[in-house]
Design an enzyme around this catalytic site. Structure first.
Site, PDB file in Angstrom:
ATOM      1  CG  ASP A 123      -1.731   7.624   0.007  1.00 55.54           C
ATOM      2  OD1 ASP A 123      -1.109   8.588  -0.231  1.00 55.54           O
ATOM      3  OD2 ASP A 123      -2.170   7.455  -0.595  1.00 55.54           O
TER       4      ASP A 123
ATOM      5  CG  ASP B  50      -1.734   1.414   1.189  1.00 55.77           C
ATOM      6  OD1 ASP B  50      -3.456   1.541   0.588  1.00 55.77           O
ATOM      7  OD2 ASP B  50      -1.346   1.932   3.110  1.00 55.77           O
TER       8      ASP B  50
END
Length: 171
Positions: free
Chosen positions: A30, A28
């Protein structure tokens, strides 16, 4: 997208010869690898600044990179690396161009590759076209991999703690 034998839309092409025997590591973006915002975090100069057009206006986005994010280089020797973010590609692509300047990540997936379920963007890993026993996702939000909990490797949300060691623990 690609199609498989069940006519499911598949986001990734078959593995390259280089990655054929590697497991797939989904990372991922953010609050897992970076934190970004439209203002500079006090006492933390940005590591990366990009410009993003929003509603016909250019905005500066200031990005802090989580300590030890360079571990991607080490992980790329063992895993096929795929960046999968629920963010828009117009923000994530220029950021990943700088964050992954060595092009170690094999693929990038964005919001348009997510499913929108119960008001949340969910990453359905079955749409990757990979054997699920060989897929791991590292993400700070369990909601995003809720369809594939058994593949999830949760990581603590990161904002600006320069003493953070979570990525070292993952390695």
């Amino acid at each position: 997208p690609f199609k498989n034998e069940t006519s499911r839309n598949i986001h990734l092409p078959p593995k390259s010869n280089e990655n054929k025997n590697k497991k797939t590591l989904i990372l991922d973006l953010d609050e897992t690898l970076v934190h970004s915002g439209f203002t500079i975090v006090p006492n933390h100069p940005p590591d990366i600044t990009i410009n993003v057009e929003i509603e016909n206006k250019i905005h500066n986005v200031y990005i802090l990179v989580r300590p030890r994010a360079e571990c991607i280089e080490k992980m790329s020797k063992r895993y096929e690396i795929v960046m999968f973010t629920a963010s828009l590609s117009k923000y994530a692509n220029p950021l990943l161009d700088k964050l992954d300047s060595k092009k170690l990540c094999s693929f990038r997936l964005f919001r348009e590759h997510c499913s929108f379920i119960n008001n949340a963007y969910v990453k359905d890993l079955k749409n990757l076209g990979r054997d699920m026993k060989d897929v791991i996702i590292v993400d700070n939000s369990p909601v995003t991999y809720s369809l594939n909990v058994e593949n999830g490797f949760p990581i603590k949300t990161w904002i600006d703690d320069i003493t953070d060691r979570e990525l070292i623990k993952i390695i």
